[in-house]
Design a protein around this motif. Structure first.
Motif, short mmCIF file in Angstrom:
data_model
loop_
_atom_site.label_atom_id
_atom_site.label_comp_id
_atom_site.label_asym_id
_atom_site.label_seq_id
_atom_site.Cartn_x
_atom_site.Cartn_y
_atom_site.Cartn_z
N ASN A 464 0.13 37.88 31.52
CA ASN A 464 -1.26 38.27 31.77
C ASN A 464 -1.80 37.66 33.06
N LEU A 465 -1.39 36.43 33.36
CA LEU A 465 -1.84 35.78 34.59
C LEU A 465 -1.27 36.49 35.81
N VAL A 466 0.01 36.86 35.75
CA VAL A 466 0.64 37.58 36.87
C VAL A 466 -0.04 38.93 37.09
N LEU A 467 -0.50 39.56 36.01
CA LEU A 467 -1.15 40.87 36.11
C LEU A 467 -2.61 40.77 36.56
N GLY A 468 -3.10 39.56 36.76
CA GLY A 468 -4.49 39.40 37.20
C GLY A 468 -5.50 39.49 36.09
N ARG A 469 -5.05 39.45 34.83
CA ARG A 469 -5.96 39.62 33.70
C ARG A 469 -6.60 38.30 33.26
N LEU A 470 -6.11 37.21 33.81
CA LEU A 470 -6.73 35.90 33.60
C LEU A 470 -7.03 35.33 34.97
N LEU A 471 -8.16 34.68 35.10
CA LEU A 471 -8.59 34.15 36.40
C LEU A 471 -8.51 32.63 36.38
N PRO A 472 -7.61 32.04 37.14
CA PRO A 472 -7.47 30.57 37.14
C PRO A 472 -8.77 29.84 37.47
N ALA A 473 -9.62 30.46 38.28
CA ALA A 473 -10.87 29.79 38.65
C ALA A 473 -11.80 29.59 37.47
N SER A 474 -11.57 30.32 36.39
CA SER A 474 -12.42 30.19 35.20
C SER A 474 -12.03 29.00 34.35
N PHE A 475 -10.95 28.33 34.73
CA PHE A 475 -10.46 27.23 33.91
C PHE A 475 -10.55 25.93 34.68
N PRO A 476 -10.85 24.83 34.01
CA PRO A 476 -10.98 23.54 34.70
C PRO A 476 -9.61 23.00 35.13
N ARG A 477 -9.63 21.96 35.92
CA ARG A 477 -8.40 21.38 36.45
C ARG A 477 -7.89 20.33 35.46
N ILE A 478 -7.18 20.79 34.45
CA ILE A 478 -6.71 19.86 33.42
C ILE A 478 -5.21 20.01 33.17
N PHE A 479 -4.51 20.66 34.08
CA PHE A 479 -3.10 20.96 33.86
C PHE A 479 -2.21 20.07 34.72
N GLY A 480 -0.90 20.16 34.48
CA GLY A 480 0.05 19.34 35.21
C GLY A 480 0.22 18.00 34.56
N PRO A 481 1.23 17.22 35.02
CA PRO A 481 1.52 15.91 34.39
C PRO A 481 0.30 14.98 34.38
N GLY A 482 -0.52 15.04 35.46
CA GLY A 482 -1.69 14.17 35.51
C GLY A 482 -2.93 14.81 34.92
N GLU A 483 -2.78 16.03 34.40
CA GLU A 483 -3.89 16.78 33.80
C GLU A 483 -5.10 16.83 34.72
N ASP A 484 -4.82 17.12 36.00
CA ASP A 484 -5.90 17.18 36.98
C ASP A 484 -5.73 18.35 37.95
N GLN A 485 -4.92 19.36 37.53
CA GLN A 485 -4.66 20.49 38.41
C GLN A 485 -5.09 21.79 37.72
N PRO A 486 -5.30 22.85 38.50
CA PRO A 486 -5.68 24.13 37.88
C PRO A 486 -4.47 24.85 37.31
N LEU A 487 -4.73 25.91 36.54
CA LEU A 487 -3.66 26.81 36.12
C LEU A 487 -2.87 27.28 37.33
N SER A 488 -1.58 27.47 37.16
CA SER A 488 -0.73 27.79 38.29
C SER A 488 -0.17 29.20 38.20
N PRO A 489 -0.78 30.18 38.90
CA PRO A 489 -0.17 31.51 38.95
C PRO A 489 1.21 31.48 39.60
#
Length: 1357
Positions: A464-489
């Motif tokens: 769904n993210l690859v298809l553009g149906r989810l917008l990373p900007a709508s999500f906070p930066r809580i991802f990645g090992p340090g839980e401080d990054q945005p969703l990663s398309p």
């Protein structure tokens, strides 16, 4: 998709369901000023100058921009809280009537101990404008009520983190719950993984109660609460039990489950044991007679164990929750949601009624909102999370089931019929042998989907993210090992590119070269396959009960469903999707709107007849009084209490009971005063099954009353007025069929009533993303919800050339045709064998008779029907016309054994002179004549002795059912000396008509498919599906051969085993690695035998397909393609291809098992399993009974053999001990594992069972068994399993070995003692066994619900 929270106290984890979840929270103002609101993009909506209390975590109250009230305003708070596995949702009615909603992590030990308490604290703090320290109990003076749904019980069950429990059970039944129904969960998993038992130890209780019969030596009868007369053969030995219970206490066990035979009607023994246990100091005792007083000891026992296992866990949680409040909530009404959709007081909330506490709130939520605003149209609930999707139905009343499995435990308790399927946002994506596959494996919360930046696998969320149906900007930066990054398309694209490379390699280098697919086309393909996977259970859920799915509204809620709702609705023919404004918190809203429920139920065994109506009314009145008293004790005035009465009714001699309410059928002069339950039963039976049995008496199994205390709460919404056209927040690009399209993005919080939004567009709030697809239109309703009108999909062109996306979709569609045929057959058949044991198969075949799809999977039917259809094509030739239907059961015409009657219907299409497809259904008829009742004689020597024979009989000619001709044929065996014609002509004719009707459904569905895609395309994909199965088998054979080459081993493998009469079954397999093919040569197998162990050729092919599927190790289409890489040599005149007149009934049930042992032995896949079905038949002039009995499964490389389970070519459920004793003149003295009978090895073989039947009448006992002479072999140094043994112990004490096959007259007091074989061991027993590989398998989400139970039942015959 839920949006994760970003709190000042640290970032939350991604959603355990695989979806990021939760809003961003900021501090709210004091109550007088109103809360601060934050848009999903993070911009402040207003109130920037409002005060922020010092020390408060950053937080937002997600309040509607227009005021919402729940009931009449008062100066106290009402809280409704859904504590989920990852997030806790809080819905609060505040003083003055306005509502606050809040979402927070369920587990955040760095910041708080308990999420519901913390949610209440934050809202009280915000509304009161004062700091409330976390380390002090909260003041409850302003709290009126707290309602909660929780997954505490479900999680404890799934993760096996409950209380230490001991099981107390009647002597002779120590392993009863381990054996259970004796059926295995996964038909094709040789390791036979089964859930572990909830109890830690077992104590056998010396006591016994049996149904009373006037017989010599019988004691005085006592009357049970069902009205049945009973005999207490042995009182409880409390003295002997005391010391054993003290031993349990010394070992630290404090919780007991007490499960005694017939306690549903005679509870006194359990009550005595319970009193002793409590006296000794056990802290929790669950009596099965109290947990659920229904007949059938196995599910009742599981329910009691679950109660003992879970209730202490729930009580600890409740006590911990109470400690967070002053006075421990003494003056606050605290209610918990139960699995049945009703609320119960905190103190009576028990484990066995809690497993669906969380999902039940969502069903109540949409039933109280969507159903009402959509004008009473029936609603399908669609709750898509990360690991799974919950599907349910509401049409004015809750749909309950009274027995269902969760996490491998069968619970006998009222539960909403919530069907969970393993497809969600976190479901993993695979490309396997040319097929797009979604799930059932899930990425879980950790590592989560690839876009979480933690190295997770590619999932539906990534697509769904690859298809553009989810917008990373709508999500906070809580991802990645340090839980401080945005969703990663980028991570999603990279992970999906790896799969796309596999897809395109197959397309360019595979058997049908085709153009490669773009990354977006691959992503779209996986989304479409996921949608089709979710549509199948919805079709089954509706059509199984005679409903049309297209007549429903789709109520979408949960985190991930909004991205799929339009596509799901369109695929099902629905024209409306309804998404509540609080869809991300609908379970909490459902709790706020739910009613308080108290139920009372007791067993019964009365006929439903005028002479019992007074007794039934008295029982219902007594139960109604109990419900009313319980609700009044909770503070409900009588005016707010309503009751509904139910009778659990079934036709005598059947097991298909329906829980019937009379609320739409008022009392008449010929019914009980409580209502005309008979009319309700007949109406529902006709709707669900398509017929009634007016001449058959109706029996009452249980009486039940459901009392409801209406809460009086309601949700009112003042619509937000439009302020011009809706504002486009931004424009993005989304991919749909045909390419990218410009897609406007709207913020839900800015939309007002009446706004209309043309698709494609995205609607976003802080809890979810809703995709409105092209040709669909969304409208904001007066209640602030979103209603989507679903338009038709633009017609696309699907060519005949292989497209792996459409291959997966056609695979689902072809299987769906066979499944829906099966549903029609089950609904319209009349016999117990087909309607209740589900002993049938339905299938679709190509114009050459080749199998296309076969569902469900009964091993002995796999592939066998293909031989039948191909025989008819050759035999009948061109003399087949529209309106003709053929009937066959002859072994030389592809039959398995005579009771399996196959009905074949050609599918014609305009412009085609020959059939374009065939549909067929095979059903096991309980009797078709022969020398013994049941048509399963142990000593038959010719085919004629086994019943009526049909080589190629025209059952329907030119649309006319040939009743006279088929009746004559069914009665024909009576002309043979010593034989009888069919003993149940009525059921034969009814079931044959049902098979014709099932085939007609198949014709209709094939016609719809051809109408949608065209004949050329449908037939092309039939071929592609068969080629896909062929490819999977070739891959397996190639891998097996390559492995042997790498070890320096020859490419020829062989095996030999023997039937107990010495007949050898020999097999040589020659592997061709380059072709991925093999020759299976059975030359050297023994000749046809004078007896009935001869197996028709079709049986060997079925066994071979079963083995190939097991060796492949994953789901593949089961069709003729499986056998394409295989050349099978079976010598004519052998036991595996006998002459046309040879007896074959034993070949079907016994020789088939030996063929499997030989094939698996040649491949070294596992040691031999028990190799027998242990067929036992009992009958006399007025009764007949048949069962097959479990044994030990063979061990393999990485697993111990399962004990007490059916293996390979059978999976029959065994009759529950209490049902057996209540319907047949026997007493089951013993049913337990035969300890030590499994072969020793590095991995030990499974143990067989010991089963003892004491006879209470004269009868003819017939046994048809194997492995009484030759042991089940071990492999790789493993030792063989122990042989089986059949003993008859005469009343006087004389013991006789009956041998493997015999019929003998038995008398009252005689005992038949059956010892079934154990499985072989694997590997040198002196080597230490490593951890079984089955414990290391990736997590697959356990399914549940009536659709799942139906499939389990179908696979257990």
């Amino acid at each position: 998709m839920e949006t994760p929270a970003a709190r000042g106290s640290g970032p939350p984890e991604p959603d355990a369901t695989g979806e990021p979840g939760g809003p961003r929270f900021r501090a709210g103002g004091g109550r007088g000023q109103g809360p601060e609101r934050v848009r999903p993009n993070g911009r402040r909506a207003s109130g920037a100058d409002r005060p922020v209390l010092p020390g408060l975590p950053a937080e937002e109250s997600l309040l509607d921009s227009s005021p919402t009230t729940m009931g009449s305003p008062e100066e106290r708070f009402h809280f409704a809280i859904d504590r989920g596995g990852t997030f806790t949702d809080v819905f609060a009615q505040c003083p003055g009537g306005h509502v606050r909603v809040l979402k927070l992590l369920s587990e955040d030990p760095a910041n708080y101990v308990d999420a519901p308490t913390e949610g209440i604290r934050r809202i009280l703090e915000q509304e009161g404008g004062m700091l409330l320290p976390r380390d002090r109990p909260l003041d409850t003076s302003r709290i009126a009520s707290i309602r909660m749904g929780t997954t505490v019980a479900t999680n404890a069950l799934l993760e096996r983190r409950g209380e230490r429990v001991a099981l107390l059970v009647t002597r002779g039944f120590r392993d009863l719950l381990h054996v259970g129904t004796q059926a295995r969960e996964d038909l094709f998993d040789l390791a036979v993984p089964m859930p572990e038992m909830l109890y830690e130890e077992v104590l056998e209780v010396d006591e016994r109660v049996v149904l009373y019969r006037e017989e010599p030596g019988a004691g005085m009868p006592v009357k049970g609460r069902t009205g049945d007369l009973l005999e207490v053969q042995q009182p409880v030995d409390l003295g002997g039990l005391r010391g054993k219970l003290e031993g349990l206490l010394s070992r630290g066990i404090r919780s007991l489950a007490v499960v005694l035979m017939h306690s549903y009607t005679w509870a006194q023994h359990e009550q005595q044991v319970g009193a002793l246990a409590r006296e000794l100091g056990f802290t929790h005792v669950s009596l099965s007679s109290e947990a659920m007083p229904m007949v059938r000891i196995v599910p009742r026992g599981h329910t009691a164990c679950a109660d003992a296992y879970l209730t202490p866990t729930i009580q600890r949680y409740v006590q911990g929750f109470r400690r967070g409040f002053q006075g421990q909530l003494k003056d606050v009404q605290v209610l918990f949601m139960r699995s049945d959709g009703g609320l119960a007081p905190m103190d009576s909330f028990s484990g066995s009624r809690a497993v669906l506490s969380g999902p039940a709130g969502g069903v109540v939520g949409y039933s109280a909102t969507t159903y009402r605003v959509e004008g009473g149209h029936p609603v399908i609930g669609f709750d898509m999370g990360g690991t799974s999707t919950d599907v349910s139905r509401y049409a004015g009343e809750f749909e309950h089931v009274f027995e269902a499995s969760t996490a491998g435990v069968t619970l006998q308790a009222p539960q909403l019929d919530i069907n969970t399927v393993a497809a969600g946002g976190g479901s993993r994506l695979f490309f396997r042998s040319g097929l797009f596959v979604v799930g059932p494996e899930s990425a879980g919360a950790h590592p989560g989907p690839a876009c979480y930046r933690k190295g997770g696998p590619v999932t539906v969320t990534d697509a769904n993210l690859v298809l553009g149906r989810l917008l990373p900007a709508s999500f906070p930066r809580i991802f990645g090992p340090g839980e401080d990054q945005p969703l990663s398309p980028e991570a999603s694209r990279k992970a999906l590119e790896a799969v796309a490379t596999e897809v395109n390699s197959f397309l360019t280098n595979g058997p049908c070269p085709a153009s490669p697919l773009s990354l977006e086309e691959v992503a779209m393909g996986f989304v479409r396959v996921a949608n089709e996977a979710m549509c199948r259970p919805i079709r089954v859920l509706t059509q199984a009960r005679g409903h049309d799915p297209s007549a429903h509204v789709l109520a979408c809620f949960g985190g991930a469903g909004g991205q799929h709702a339009c596509a799901i609705a369109r695929a099902l023919g629905m024209d409306t999707v309804h998404i509540h404004r609080h869809s991300g918190l609908l379970s909490a809203l459902g709790l706020a709107l739910a009613d308080v429920v108290h139920e009372a139920q007791e067993p019964c065994s009365l006929p439903y007849a005028p002479e019992t109506f007074v007794q039934l009314d008295q029982r219902l009145s007594r139960l109604e009084e109990q419900c009313v008293d319980a609700l009044r004790a909770q503070g409900f005035p009588r005016a707010q209490i309503s009751t509904e009465s139910f009778l659990h009714l079934r036709y005598q001699g059947t097991d298909c009971a329906l829980m019937v309410s009379a609320h739409q059928h008022p009392a008449t002069a010929h019914s009980p005063r409580a209502g005309d339950f008979g009319a309700g039963f007949v109406e529902r039976y006709m709707r669900e099954f398509g017929f009634i049995i007016p001449e058959r008496p109706v029996v009452v199994d249980d009486v039940r009353v459901r009392g409801t205390g209406r809460s009086g709460l309601r949700l009112e919404y003042v619509p937000k007025a439009q302020s011009g056209p809706p504002r486009v927040d931004k424009t993005t690009r989304c991919y749909f069929e045909g390419g990218y399209q410009e897609t406007p993005v709207y913020l839900l919080g800015e939309l007002g009533a009446g706004h209309k939004l043309q698709g494609p567009c995205l609607l976003i709030d802080s809890n979810s993303t809703i995709l409105v697809e092209p040709a669909c239109q969304a409208e904001v309703t007066e209640t602030g919800d979103i209603r989507i009108s679903v338009g038709a999909e633009a017609p696309g062109t699907v060519g005949a050339q292989l497209d792996p996306i459409h291959l997966s979709i056609f695979s689902h569609r072809f299987m769906g045709i066979a499944e829906q045929m099966g549903r029609i057959l089950q609904r319209t058949a009349i016999s117990t064998n087909i309607k209740e044991r589900l002993d049938f198969s339905c299938a679709l075949f190509g114009p050459d008779g080749g199998l296309v799809s076969n569902a469900p999977h009964i091993p002995v039917h796999l592939g066998a029907m293909q031989e039948t259809v191909q025989f008819q094509i050759q035999h009948v030739g061109a003399d087949l016309h529209p309106g003709d239907v053929l009937l066959s059961n002859h072994p030389c015409a592809g039959g398995s054994h005579l009771p399996d009657l196959t009905v074949i219907t050609p599918v014609f299409w305009p412009g085609q002179t020959r059939p374009v497809f065939y549909v067929a259904s095979r059903g096991h008829h309980a009797d078709i004549g022969g020398i013994t009742p049941g048509s399963m004689p142990p000593h038959s020597t010719t085919l004629q002795q086994e019943g009526a024979i049909f080589l190629s009989f025209r059952l329907v000619q030119a649309g006319v059912f040939q009743e006279e001709g088929v009746t004559e044929a069914l009665r024909a065996p009576g002309k043979i000396p010593g034989c009888s014609g069919t003993r149940n002509l009525h059921d034969n004719l009814s079931d044959l008509r049902a098979q014709v009707a099932a085939n007609q459904k198949g014709i209709q569905l094939v016609g719809e498919l051809i109408g949608q895609y065209g004949l050329e395309v449908v037939q092309a994909y039939m071929g592609h599906i068969q080629a896909n199965a062929e490819l999977a088998v070739r891959d397996m054979l190639r891998a097996f051969g390559t492995s042997r080459q790498a070890q320096g081993l020859p490419l020829e493998v062989s095996a030999e085993d023997h039937m107990d009469d010495g007949s050898p079954i020999r097999l040589r397999v020659q592997i061709d690695v380059s072709e991925g093919s093999a020759v299976f040569d059975f030359s050297g197998t023994g000749p046809e035998v004078f007896g009935n162990l001869n197996a028709p050729r079709a049986i060997t092919l079925s066994a071979l397909i079963y083995c190939l599927r097991c060796l492949v190790g994953r789901d593949i289409p089961l069709n003729q393609g499986c056998l394409a890489p295989v050349h099978v040599v079976i010598p004519k005149g052998s036991i595996l291809d006998p002459s046309p007149e040879a007896a074959v009934v034993g070949g079907n049930v016994l020789t088939s098992q030996r063929v499997v042992d030989v094939i698996l032995g040649a491949f070294g896949a596992c040691a031999a399993s028990q190799g027998c079905m242990n067929n036992v038949t009992l009958g006399n002039a007025h009764m007949g009974y048949y069962e097959t009995v479990a044994g030990g499964a063979g061990a393999g490389p990485g697993w111990h053999g399962r004990s007490g389970v059916h293996s390979h070519m059978t999976n029959t459920r065994i009759t529950d001990p209490e049902i057996l004793e209540s319907r047949y003149p026997v007493i089951l003295r013993r049913f337990e594992l035969r300890l030590g009978s499994g072969g020793r090895g590095r991995f030990r073989g499974g143990d067989g069972v010991i089963r003892e039947l004491l006879f209470r009448e004269e009868a003819l006992l017939s046994v048809l068994t194997e492995r009484r002479a030759f042991q089940p072999y071990g492999l790789m140094g493993g030792e063989p399993g122990t042989r089986g043994l059949n003993l008859l112990i005469r009343k006087g004490g004389r013991t006789v070995n009956l041998g493997g096959k015999t019929s003998v007259l038995v008398s009252p007091g005689d005992v038949f003692c059956l010892h079934t074989p154990g499985g072989g061991g694997y590997g040198d027993p002196e080597d230490p066994a490593p951890l079984p590989a089955s414990l290391l398998q990736p997590l697959a989400f356990p399914e549940r619900g009536s659709v799942y139970e139906y499939r389990r039942a179908q696979e257990t015959v």
